[in-house]
Design a protein around this motif. Structure first.
Motif, PDB file in Angstrom:
ATOM      1  N   MET A  26       0.846  -1.185   0.000  1.00 20.51           N
ATOM      2  CA  MET A  26       0.000   0.000   0.000  1.00 20.51           C
ATOM      3  C   MET A  26       0.888   1.244   0.000  1.00 20.51           C
ATOM      4  O   MET A  26       1.806   1.351   0.811  1.00 20.51           O
ATOM      5  CB  MET A  26      -0.889  -0.008   1.241  1.00 20.51           C
ATOM      6  N   LEU A  27       0.624   2.184  -0.911  1.00 18.35           N
ATOM      7  CA  LEU A  27       1.452   3.384  -1.048  1.00 18.35           C
ATOM      8  C   LEU A  27       0.882   4.598  -0.323  1.00 18.35           C
ATOM      9  O   LEU A  27       1.627   5.514   0.014  1.00 18.35           O
ATOM     10  CB  LEU A  27       1.630   3.725  -2.533  1.00 18.35           C
ATOM     11  N   THR A  28      -0.433   4.643  -0.101  1.00 14.71           N
ATOM     12  CA  THR A  28      -1.050   5.809   0.536  1.00 14.71           C
ATOM     13  C   THR A  28      -2.059   5.377   1.590  1.00 14.71           C
ATOM     14  O   THR A  28      -2.429   4.216   1.668  1.00 14.71           O
ATOM     15  CB  THR A  28      -1.791   6.676  -0.508  1.00 14.71           C
ATOM     16  N   GLY A  29      -2.521   6.343   2.371  1.00 12.97           N
ATOM     17  CA  GLY A  29      -3.589   6.089   3.332  1.00 12.97           C
ATOM     18  C   GLY A  29      -3.101   5.622   4.680  1.00 12.97           C
ATOM     19  O   GLY A  29      -1.917   5.617   4.986  1.00 12.97           O
ATOM     20  N   LYS A  30      -4.055   5.186   5.497  1.00 13.96           N
ATOM     21  CA  LYS A  30      -3.743   4.795   6.872  1.00 13.96           C
ATOM     22  C   LYS A  30      -2.917   3.515   6.947  1.00 13.96           C
ATOM     23  O   LYS A  30      -2.252   3.265   7.939  1.00 13.96           O
ATOM     24  CB  LYS A  30      -5.035   4.609   7.666  1.00 13.96           C
ATOM     25  N   ASP A  31      -2.956   2.698   5.883  1.00 18.46           N
ATOM     26  CA  ASP A  31      -2.201   1.445   5.856  1.00 18.46           C
ATOM     27  C   ASP A  31      -0.937   1.542   5.007  1.00 18.46           C
ATOM     28  O   ASP A  31      -0.447   0.539   4.499  1.00 18.46           O
ATOM     29  CB  ASP A  31      -3.099   0.321   5.316  1.00 18.46           C
ATOM     30  N   ARG A  32      -0.378   2.738   4.847  1.00 13.83           N
ATOM     31  CA  ARG A  32       0.810   2.943   4.019  1.00 13.83           C
ATOM     32  C   ARG A  32       1.966   2.067   4.494  1.00 13.83           C
ATOM     33  O   ARG A  32       2.255   1.989   5.685  1.00 13.83           O
ATOM     34  CB  ARG A  32       1.245   4.398   4.070  1.00 13.83           C
ATOM     35  N   GLY A  33       2.600   1.370   3.554  1.00 10.43           N
ATOM     36  CA  GLY A  33       3.749   0.526   3.878  1.00 10.43           C
ATOM     37  C   GLY A  33       3.394  -0.911   4.190  1.00 10.43           C
ATOM     38  O   GLY A  33       4.261  -1.774   4.192  1.00 10.43           O
ATOM     39  N   LYS A  34       2.124  -1.212   4.426  1.00 15.39           N
ATOM     40  CA  LYS A  34       1.711  -2.580   4.735  1.00 15.39           C
ATOM     41  C   LYS A  34       1.535  -3.375   3.447  1.00 15.39           C
ATOM     42  O   LYS A  34       1.284  -2.815   2.383  1.00 15.39           O
ATOM     43  CB  LYS A  34       0.407  -2.585   5.527  1.00 15.39           C
ATOM     44  N   THR A  35       1.656  -4.697   3.570  1.00 17.16           N
ATOM     45  CA  THR A  35       1.503  -5.566   2.409  1.00 17.16           C
ATOM     46  C   THR A  35       0.335  -6.515   2.600  1.00 17.16           C
ATOM     47  O   THR A  35      -0.059  -6.797   3.730  1.00 17.16           O
ATOM     48  CB  THR A  35       2.784  -6.390   2.156  1.00 17.16           C
ATOM     49  N   GLY A  36      -0.192  -6.992   1.496  1.00 19.60           N
ATOM     50  CA  GLY A  36      -1.303  -7.929   1.544  1.00 19.60           C
ATOM     51  C   GLY A  36      -1.517  -8.590   0.196  1.00 19.60           C
ATOM     52  O   GLY A  36      -0.926  -8.203  -0.809  1.00 19.60           O
ATOM     53  N   LYS A  37      -2.375  -9.592   0.196  1.00 18.11           N
ATOM     54  CA  LYS A  37      -2.676 -10.361  -1.003  1.00 18.11           C
ATOM     55  C   LYS A  37      -3.985  -9.852  -1.615  1.00 18.11           C
ATOM     56  O   LYS A  37      -4.944  -9.580  -0.885  1.00 18.11           O
ATOM     57  CB  LYS A  37      -2.810 -11.835  -0.621  1.00 18.11           C
ATOM     58  N   ILE A  38      -4.027  -9.760  -2.932  1.00 20.59           N
ATOM     59  CA  ILE A  38      -5.225  -9.277  -3.602  1.00 20.59           C
ATOM     60  C   ILE A  38      -6.283 -10.376  -3.621  1.00 20.59           C
ATOM     61  O   ILE A  38      -6.023 -11.505  -4.035  1.00 20.59           O
ATOM     62  CB  ILE A  38      -4.911  -8.809  -5.031  1.00 20.59           C
ATOM     63  N   ILE A  39      -7.492 -10.033  -3.149  1.00 17.51           N
ATOM     64  CA  ILE A  39      -8.614 -10.966  -3.110  1.00 17.51           C
ATOM     65  C   ILE A  39      -9.456 -10.851  -4.369  1.00 17.51           C
ATOM     66  O   ILE A  39      -9.882 -11.847  -4.943  1.00 17.51           O
ATOM     67  CB  ILE A  39      -9.509 -10.678  -1.885  1.00 17.51           C
TER      68      ILE A  39
END
Length: 106
Positions: A11-24
């Protein structure tokens, strides 16, 4: 669309910037994607039957694809995705590659 279901993104922007995840899920018409565990919305769920308790659940919401960066499984860096044409049985097939390390993305 260069990002597909099952890709790992950052994630590049927002409250979760820098976090990673899998696309559902990916919606190509609106250029949005739902990422597991990111951009969560709290929702109150009402009890369906008598005696059952209501609860607060977290639902992942869609994010614009421009706010996501693909994480290469080979070099573990956020990078862009490119394409290379490969000739198999006299048919050209598009293959996704990492722009940084030139590794094939399966």
């Amino acid at each position: 669309m260069k990002i597909k279901k099952g890709d790992i993104v950052k994630m590049l922007t927002g409250k979760d910037r820098g976090k990673t995840g899998k696309i559902i899920k990916v919606d190509s018409s609106s250029h949005r994607a739902v990422v597991e565990g990111l951009n969560l919305l709290k929702k109150n769920k009402r009890p369906k039957r008598q005696g059952e308790k209501g609860e607060i659940i977290s639902i992942p919401r869609a994010v614009d694809i421009s706010n996501l960066a693909f994480l290469c499984p080979n070099c573990k860096k956020a990078s862009r995705i490119g394409y290379v044409l490969e000739n198999r049985n006299n048919k050209n097939k598009k293959i996704r590659i990492c722009k940084k390390c030139q590794a094939r993305i399966e």
